[in-house]
Design a protein around this motif. Sequence first.
Motif, PDB file in Angstrom:
ATOM      1  N   HIS A  32      -9.719 -72.665   6.687  1.00 48.95           N
ATOM      2  CA  HIS A  32      -8.497 -73.086   6.006  1.00 48.95           C
ATOM      3  C   HIS A  32      -7.852 -74.284   6.697  1.00 48.95           C
ATOM      4  N   GLN A  33      -8.071 -74.416   8.010  1.00 50.33           N
ATOM      5  CA  GLN A  33      -7.431 -75.491   8.764  1.00 50.33           C
ATOM      6  C   GLN A  33      -8.217 -76.801   8.710  1.00 50.33           C
ATOM      7  N   ILE A  34      -9.538 -76.702   8.649  1.00 46.71           N
ATOM      8  CA  ILE A  34     -10.377 -77.892   8.774  1.00 46.71           C
ATOM      9  C   ILE A  34     -10.030 -78.989   7.763  1.00 46.71           C
ATOM     10  N   PRO A  35      -9.848 -78.677   6.474  1.00 45.90           N
ATOM     11  CA  PRO A  35      -9.577 -79.748   5.516  1.00 45.90           C
ATOM     12  C   PRO A  35      -8.334 -80.571   5.842  1.00 45.90           C
ATOM     13  N   ALA A  36      -7.370 -79.956   6.502  1.00 48.11           N
ATOM     14  CA  ALA A  36      -6.119 -80.668   6.791  1.00 48.11           C
ATOM     15  C   ALA A  36      -6.291 -81.730   7.864  1.00 48.11           C
ATOM     16  N   PHE A  37      -7.344 -81.619   8.671  1.00 54.43           N
ATOM     17  CA  PHE A  37      -7.489 -82.529   9.810  1.00 54.43           C
ATOM     18  C   PHE A  37      -8.778 -83.345   9.775  1.00 54.43           C
ATOM     19  N   ALA A  38      -9.678 -83.034   8.860  1.00 57.58           N
ATOM     20  CA  ALA A  38     -11.003 -83.650   8.864  1.00 57.58           C
ATOM     21  C   ALA A  38     -10.980 -85.154   8.611  1.00 57.58           C
ATOM     22  N   PRO A  61      -2.544 -69.155   6.510  1.00 63.91           N
ATOM     23  CA  PRO A  61      -3.179 -70.410   6.940  1.00 63.91           C
ATOM     24  C   PRO A  61      -2.302 -71.646   6.834  1.00 63.91           C
ATOM     25  N   GLU A  62      -1.462 -71.721   5.780  1.00 57.10           N
ATOM     26  CA  GLU A  62      -0.633 -72.918   5.623  1.00 57.10           C
ATOM     27  C   GLU A  62       0.371 -73.036   6.761  1.00 57.10           C
ATOM     28  N   ILE A  63       0.951 -71.915   7.165  1.00 55.12           N
ATOM     29  CA  ILE A  63       1.932 -71.927   8.255  1.00 55.12           C
ATOM     30  C   ILE A  63       1.268 -72.349   9.564  1.00 55.12           C
ATOM     31  N   VAL A  64       0.094 -71.811   9.832  1.00 52.72           N
ATOM     32  CA  VAL A  64      -0.612 -72.157  11.066  1.00 52.72           C
ATOM     33  C   VAL A  64      -1.045 -73.619  11.052  1.00 52.72           C
ATOM     34  N   THR A  65      -1.511 -74.093   9.927  1.00 55.33           N
ATOM     35  CA  THR A  65      -1.919 -75.496   9.820  1.00 55.33           C
ATOM     36  C   THR A  65      -0.734 -76.416  10.103  1.00 55.33           C
ATOM     37  N   ARG A  66       0.422 -76.091   9.557  1.00 55.49           N
ATOM     38  CA  ARG A  66       1.617 -76.907   9.803  1.00 55.49           C
ATOM     39  C   ARG A  66       2.022 -76.856  11.277  1.00 55.49           C
TER      40      ARG A  66
END
Length: 267
Positions: free
Chosen positions: A36-42, A253-258
């Motif tokens: 869930h996190q990878i797309p936000a930073f790739a 996942p959204e909270i952790v990604t932020r």
Amino acid sequence: MVTSILPRNNVNVLGNSGQTLIFAHGFGTDQTAWRHQIPAFADRYRIVLFDQVGAGKSDFAAYSPHRYSSLYSYAEDLLDLCAELKLKDSILIGHSVSGMVSLLAALVEPQYFCKLIFIGASPRYLNDINYIGGFEQADLDQLYAAMAANYYAWASGFAPLVMGNPDKPELAIEYANTLSAIRPDIAQAVARVIFQSDHRDKLPRLKIPVDILQSNNDIAVPLEVGQYMAQKIANSTLTNIPTTGHLPHLSAPEIVTRAIASCLANI
């Protein structure tokens, strides 16, 4: 013959530009836990994913209870990975046991890292004098006995407790499945190594900046543990994220990604 780190730990590298983010998973999961996190930073970072030996698609033949009798061996694997990929000043996001694994690695070869981000990490899981770790030894002895008696039944019961979020039962089922994918003998040995470890004395030695992300109602890591680490690690910040359970990167996942993005913005 020594197995190369890349197949041994099922190393995957996404992208070839930008600063490197290393995502390190916790007990009972593998690198897919970060999906869930990878797309936000790739698009802005080079991302390194791997499976600890004994988990996921790692080389199970590389595991031995003697070799992996402490977290130092996992730290050596992480350093092998950094050397093989010629990393420098990378940022490591470590969930659960990978927090202490990355800390041990950073104490040996600090040039590989410029920041560590802990999610649900703990230097000691056992309660002690003037220290709340969350477990008594009797609790852990019961856990080990249950794992030995019927590992798959244990995994099915343990997963909902650790995941929390009973309104999302599919998450507990997913975690039970990844736990069940581990060879029972490996899981039992690794659980003992993790739960009996004590790395509190290493915390003050760390000079690299650390961001501690602390979830609520985490059966494995009470709020007091995050506060303890923040007090002992000089260059650290503690952020209580509005999530519940020990695997917030899967349950929220959204909270952790932020939260991770906020940590990266401060570099």
